[in-house]
Structures are given as structure tokens and as C-alpha cells.
Design a protein around this motif. Structure first.
Motif, PDB file in Angstrom:
ATOM      1  N   THR A  12     -34.635  -5.935   4.529  1.00  0.00           N
ATOM      2  CA  THR A  12     -35.791  -6.264   5.354  1.00  0.00           C
ATOM      3  C   THR A  12     -36.005  -5.205   6.428  1.00  0.00           C
ATOM      4  O   THR A  12     -35.111  -4.431   6.758  1.00  0.00           O
ATOM      5  N   THR A  13     -37.217  -5.185   6.980  1.00  0.00           N
ATOM      6  CA  THR A  13     -37.576  -4.237   8.027  1.00  0.00           C
ATOM      7  C   THR A  13     -37.464  -4.904   9.389  1.00  0.00           C
ATOM      8  O   THR A  13     -37.897  -6.047   9.560  1.00  0.00           O
ATOM      9  N   ASP A  14     -36.878  -4.189  10.335  1.00  0.00           N
ATOM     10  CA  ASP A  14     -36.790  -4.717  11.693  1.00  0.00           C
ATOM     11  C   ASP A  14     -38.186  -4.816  12.300  1.00  0.00           C
ATOM     12  O   ASP A  14     -39.082  -4.024  11.996  1.00  0.00           O
ATOM     13  N   SER A  15     -38.363  -5.781  13.181  1.00  0.00           N
ATOM     14  CA  SER A  15     -39.595  -5.874  13.953  1.00  0.00           C
ATOM     15  C   SER A  15     -39.249  -5.950  15.430  1.00  0.00           C
ATOM     16  O   SER A  15     -38.123  -6.283  15.798  1.00  0.00           O
ATOM     17  N   THR A  16     -40.217  -5.634  16.272  1.00  0.00           N
ATOM     18  CA  THR A  16     -40.080  -5.845  17.712  1.00  0.00           C
ATOM     19  C   THR A  16     -41.315  -6.594  18.190  1.00  0.00           C
ATOM     20  O   THR A  16     -42.425  -6.378  17.700  1.00  0.00           O
ATOM     21  N   THR A  17     -41.100  -7.472  19.128  1.00  0.00           N
ATOM     22  CA  THR A  17     -42.188  -8.220  19.755  1.00  0.00           C
ATOM     23  C   THR A  17     -42.171  -7.920  21.245  1.00  0.00           C
ATOM     24  O   THR A  17     -41.117  -8.010  21.880  1.00  0.00           O
ATOM     25  N   THR A  18     -43.325  -7.575  21.793  1.00  0.00           N
ATOM     26  CA  THR A  18     -43.433  -7.295  23.222  1.00  0.00           C
ATOM     27  C   THR A  18     -44.468  -8.231  23.836  1.00  0.00           C
ATOM     28  O   THR A  18     -45.638  -8.229  23.437  1.00  0.00           O
ATOM     29  N   ALA A  49     -47.752  -6.397   9.923  1.00  0.00           N
ATOM     30  CA  ALA A  49     -46.754  -7.271   9.313  1.00  0.00           C
ATOM     31  C   ALA A  49     -47.306  -8.652   8.971  1.00  0.00           C
ATOM     32  O   ALA A  49     -46.821  -9.317   8.055  1.00  0.00           O
ATOM     33  N   GLY A  50     -48.328  -9.111   9.704  1.00  0.00           N
ATOM     34  CA  GLY A  50     -48.824 -10.468   9.491  1.00  0.00           C
ATOM     35  C   GLY A  50     -47.888 -11.480  10.130  1.00  0.00           C
ATOM     36  O   GLY A  50     -47.046 -11.149  10.962  1.00  0.00           O
ATOM     37  N   GLY A  51     -48.023 -12.744   9.748  1.00  0.00           N
ATOM     38  CA  GLY A  51     -47.189 -13.779  10.334  1.00  0.00           C
ATOM     39  C   GLY A  51     -47.822 -14.372  11.577  1.00  0.00           C
ATOM     40  O   GLY A  51     -48.994 -14.147  11.873  1.00  0.00           O
ATOM     41  N   THR A  52     -47.050 -15.149  12.321  1.00  0.00           N
ATOM     42  CA  THR A  52     -47.544 -15.823  13.512  1.00  0.00           C
ATOM     43  C   THR A  52     -46.629 -15.584  14.706  1.00  0.00           C
ATOM     44  O   THR A  52     -45.441 -15.278  14.540  1.00  0.00           O
ATOM     45  N   ALA A  75     -36.497 -19.024   7.938  1.00  0.00           N
ATOM     46  CA  ALA A  75     -36.789 -17.598   7.785  1.00  0.00           C
ATOM     47  C   ALA A  75     -37.486 -17.029   9.006  1.00  0.00           C
ATOM     48  O   ALA A  75     -37.530 -15.808   9.190  1.00  0.00           O
ATOM     49  N   ASN A  76     -38.034 -17.896   9.872  1.00  0.00           N
ATOM     50  CA  ASN A  76     -38.730 -17.428  11.071  1.00  0.00           C
ATOM     51  C   ASN A  76     -37.811 -17.261  12.272  1.00  0.00           C
ATOM     52  O   ASN A  76     -38.283 -16.975  13.378  1.00  0.00           O
ATOM     53  N   CYS A  77     -36.513 -17.397  12.076  1.00  0.00           N
ATOM     54  CA  CYS A  77     -35.579 -17.231  13.194  1.00  0.00           C
ATOM     55  C   CYS A  77     -35.495 -15.766  13.616  1.00  0.00           C
ATOM     56  O   CYS A  77     -35.328 -14.881  12.762  1.00  0.00           O
ATOM     57  N   PRO A  78     -35.593 -15.483  14.918  1.00  0.00           N
ATOM     58  CA  PRO A  78     -35.383 -14.109  15.387  1.00  0.00           C
ATOM     59  C   PRO A  78     -33.981 -13.638  15.001  1.00  0.00           C
ATOM     60  O   PRO A  78     -33.018 -14.393  15.085  1.00  0.00           O
ATOM     61  N   ARG A  79     -33.877 -12.394  14.575  1.00  0.00           N
ATOM     62  CA  ARG A  79     -32.590 -11.857  14.138  1.00  0.00           C
ATOM     63  C   ARG A  79     -31.921 -11.068  15.264  1.00  0.00           C
ATOM     64  O   ARG A  79     -32.570 -10.412  16.076  1.00  0.00           O
ATOM     65  N   GLY A  80     -30.608 -11.140  15.276  1.00  0.00           N
ATOM     66  CA  GLY A  80     -29.828 -10.301  16.164  1.00  0.00           C
ATOM     67  C   GLY A  80     -29.925 -10.623  17.635  1.00  0.00           C
ATOM     68  O   GLY A  80     -29.520  -9.827  18.478  1.00  0.00           O
ATOM     69  N   THR A  81     -30.454 -11.799  18.004  1.00  0.00           N
ATOM     70  CA  THR A  81     -30.544 -12.182  19.408  1.00  0.00           C
ATOM     71  C   THR A  81     -29.968 -13.578  19.581  1.00  0.00           C
ATOM     72  O   THR A  81     -30.051 -14.415  18.676  1.00  0.00           O
ATOM     73  N   ASP A 119     -42.525 -12.058   4.785  1.00  0.00           N
ATOM     74  CA  ASP A 119     -42.117 -11.301   3.614  1.00  0.00           C
ATOM     75  C   ASP A 119     -40.820 -10.545   3.907  1.00  0.00           C
ATOM     76  O   ASP A 119     -39.790 -11.158   4.116  1.00  0.00           O
ATOM     77  N   THR A 120     -40.867  -9.221   3.966  1.00  0.00           N
ATOM     78  CA  THR A 120     -39.646  -8.437   4.185  1.00  0.00           C
ATOM     79  C   THR A 120     -39.535  -7.921   5.613  1.00  0.00           C
ATOM     80  O   THR A 120     -38.799  -6.978   5.893  1.00  0.00           O
ATOM     81  N   VAL A 121     -40.267  -8.539   6.542  1.00  0.00           N
ATOM     82  CA  VAL A 121     -40.195  -8.152   7.954  1.00  0.00           C
ATOM     83  C   VAL A 121     -39.466  -9.249   8.724  1.00  0.00           C
ATOM     84  O   VAL A 121     -39.833 -10.425   8.645  1.00  0.00           O
ATOM     85  N   ASP A 122     -38.423  -8.867   9.458  1.00  0.00           N
ATOM     86  CA  ASP A 122     -37.622  -9.833  10.196  1.00  0.00           C
ATOM     87  C   ASP A 122     -38.365 -10.372  11.413  1.00  0.00           C
ATOM     88  O   ASP A 122     -39.270  -9.725  11.960  1.00  0.00           O
ATOM     89  N   ALA A 123     -37.959 -11.553  11.851  1.00  0.00           N
ATOM     90  CA  ALA A 123     -38.501 -12.153  13.063  1.00  0.00           C
ATOM     91  C   ALA A 123     -37.945 -11.457  14.301  1.00  0.00           C
ATOM     92  O   ALA A 123     -36.929 -10.754  14.252  1.00  0.00           O
ATOM     93  N   SER A 124     -38.625 -11.641  15.432  1.00  0.00           N
ATOM     94  CA  SER A 124     -38.172 -11.078  16.709  1.00  0.00           C
ATOM     95  C   SER A 124     -38.818 -11.856  17.842  1.00  0.00           C
ATOM     96  O   SER A 124     -39.676 -12.725  17.609  1.00  0.00           O
TER      97      SER A 124
END
Length: 299
Positions: free
Chosen positions: A187-193, A217-220, A149-155, A263-268
Motif C-alpha cells: 500500500t501507499t502511505d498517505s498524509t493528512t493535514t 486517493a479518494g475516500g473520506t 481498513a479505515n484505521c490510521p496506520r502507524g499512529t 484501495d491501496t492507499v493507507d489511512a492517516s
């Protein structure tokens, strides 16, 4: 393990038939799967790498196969194979095996979750690769992973392999094929910078900072230097996660921040190219990523 060097006479054209069949077998019976294959040569060695599904969903299991062939009459013996994958993929226990006429499971493969690889090794004469009149052997190493579930989506997530043999070693850690996990419905998209990394120097601690949106969003966030684990940190209430990095060697690096999702926030994830200065450097080298604008954030 006893020697698996198998001698078998083959009819003309059989090698080509076997080479074509692996891809078809991988896709058989898998609904909506998107198998992929890549073939490349290095000297007189040929490698065929197949992935059973390059667009899996979270929870799916994928199988990766690497076949070794020769294009000259000089034999090669395979000593070890290291299959490289994204850290969000989890090794399926008991799936590692070498095949050559029959399947031979690897009893105790080395599974390194931090550096994201599965490594198997054999005796010096257990697995031969050859292509000469009357004899053709092309052993295949395969391993399966479960998509987390921690896999980044769409990349595109890179895969590859390294190996050692009687004719030397091959380092193809990012050769492919890559896999892409789609965004899950609901799920909700997320972005990581990842902030630009400046002043990186051998032996000197540098703070890596990543910003996740949505902030609450929480998480690691897991930080990596290429395929080497640096550290992991919880995402704060402001969406920030940090880790200390002390480079061991000078040169060009690719530093990546992977957000786990929750939860309902995707990885990035996001990555930056960094130039690490030698120890004792007074000028300090900046981030090549900051000069070029980095690679940008990715889903």
C-alpha cells in the motif's frame, strides 16, 4: 438480570494471583500478538485495563478488558461502563459481557459508532466490587472489536473507559492502552493535514479543511471534536475535504481529521488544538494549534 453479587472466601494471596493472571490469559494462543496492560488508582478504586493485541492488522479482532478492584473495605457497586475506542474499530456483536466467576453477556449494549463507544448498564446491586477479610470481588467488563481498513496506520490510537457506580463516576476516556495498526504491505502511505482553525466561537459556524496526499486517493475524511462526531466529507480531486463545525461550548478543544484510506492507499490523520471563544466574543480566539505549530500530520 438477577444479582451477580458473588460471595466467596479466598485464601491469603489469591487476589494477587488473580490480578496477575489476566494479562497472561489475554496473550495465550494469539500468534505475534502484543498484549498490553495498564493499572491505575483513583481514591480507593483500582482499575486494570488489558488489550489482547496492541499492534493488530486490518481485519484482526482485539479484546479489551477492564477489571474493577477496591483497595479499602468500602464496597462499590458498578452501574454502567462505557468502553471508548477509535471510530475505525467495529464492535463485534455479542462480545460485550461482565465476568465475575462466570461470564454474563450484555444483551443490548449501547453501540455508538459516531462517538465511538460501547456502553453497558446493570441493576444497582448486580455487580459489587469489594476487598475485605474473607470476601473479594473484582468484576471485569470485556468487549471485542474488529480492526477496519479505515484505521490510521502507524499512529497511536487512544482507548479508555468511563463508568458510574455507587461511589461516584470515573472518566478515563483516554487512559489507554493505545493501539497501533501497521502499514499494510503493497500500500501507499498517505498524509493528512488539518488546516489551523482560527476564530472558533460558540454558536458560529467554522469551516474545517483537511488536505490529503496523494491528492487523487479518494475516500473520506471524518472530523471530530475530541470524541464527538462533527461530520464526514468526500475527498475531492485536489485532495481537500471540508466540514462545517459550530462549537457548542467554549474552551480548549482537540479537533481531528481522520482520512479513511482507499484501495491501496493507507489511512492517516492529523489534529489541532483549538481555543473556542464564548458566544458574542468580538476579539475571536485563534487556534492554539497554530501558535504551537499544531501536532503535525501523522500516519
Amino acid at each position: 438480570m438477577t444479582s451477580r453479587e458473588t460471595t466467596r472466601a479466598i485464601a491469603a494471596g489469591a487476589a494477587a494471583t488473580v490480578a496477575m493472571s489476566a494479562f497472561a490469559l489475554l496473550g495465550a494462543g494469539v500468534a505475534d500478538a502484543a498484549p498490553a496492560t495498564i493499572t491505575w488508582d483513583s481514591g480507593s478504586s483500582r482499575y486494570i485495563r488489558d488489550i489482547s493485541n496492541t499492534t493488530p492488522a486490518v481485519g484482526d479482532t482485539i479484546t479489551v478488558k477492564t477489571r474493577f478492584e477496591r483497595t479499602s473495605w468500602v464496597d462499590e457497586y458498578i452501574y454502567n461502563v462505557k468502553d471508548r475506542h477509535h471510530s475505525c474499530l467495529t464492535y463485534v456483536p455479542g462480545s460485550a459481557k461482565m465476568s465475575g466467576g462466570s461470564d454474563y453477556p450484555v444483551e443490548n449494549p449501547e453501540v455508538n459508532a459516531d462517538e465511538a463507544y460501547v456502553r453497558a448498564s446493570w441493576g444497582s446491586t448486580d455487580w459489587v466490587v469489594r476487598s475485605r477479610p474473607g470476601f473479594w470481588d473484582a468484576p471485569t467488563f470485556s468487549v471485542s472489536y474488529k480492526v477496519g481498513a479505515n484505521c490510521p496506520r502507524g499512529t497511536a490510537l487512544t482507548t479508555g473507559m468511563d463508568y458510574g457506580g455507587s461511589l461516584g463516576s470515573g472518566n478515563f476516556g483516554d487512559k489507554g492502552p493505545s493501539i497501533t495498526i501497521g502499514t499494510n504491505p503493497g500500500t501507499t502511505d498517505s498524509t493528512t493535514t488539518l488546516n489551523p482553525v482560527t476564530g472558533a466561537t460558540v454558536g458560529k459556524a467554522t469551516t474545517l479543511t483537511a488536505k490529503v496526499n496523494p491528492a487523487n486517493a479518494g475516500g473520506t475524511v471524518t472530523f471530530k471534536d475530541g470524541g464527538t462526531f462533527i461530520g464526514a466529507a468526500q475527498v475531492g480531486s485536489d485532495g481537500t475535504a471540508t466540514a462545517a463545525w459550530t462549537p457548542a461550548t467554549a474552551g480548549e478543544r482537540t479537533v481531528t481529521a481522520y482520512y479513511s484510506g482507499k484501495d491501496t492507499v493507507d489511512a492517516s490523520s492529523d489534529q489541532k488544538a483549538v481555543t473556542v471563544a464564548p458566544a458574542g466574543s468580538t476579539g475571536g480566539t485563534g487556534s492554539l494549534g497554530s501558535l504551537l505549530g499544531g501536532f503535525g500530520s501523522s500516519k
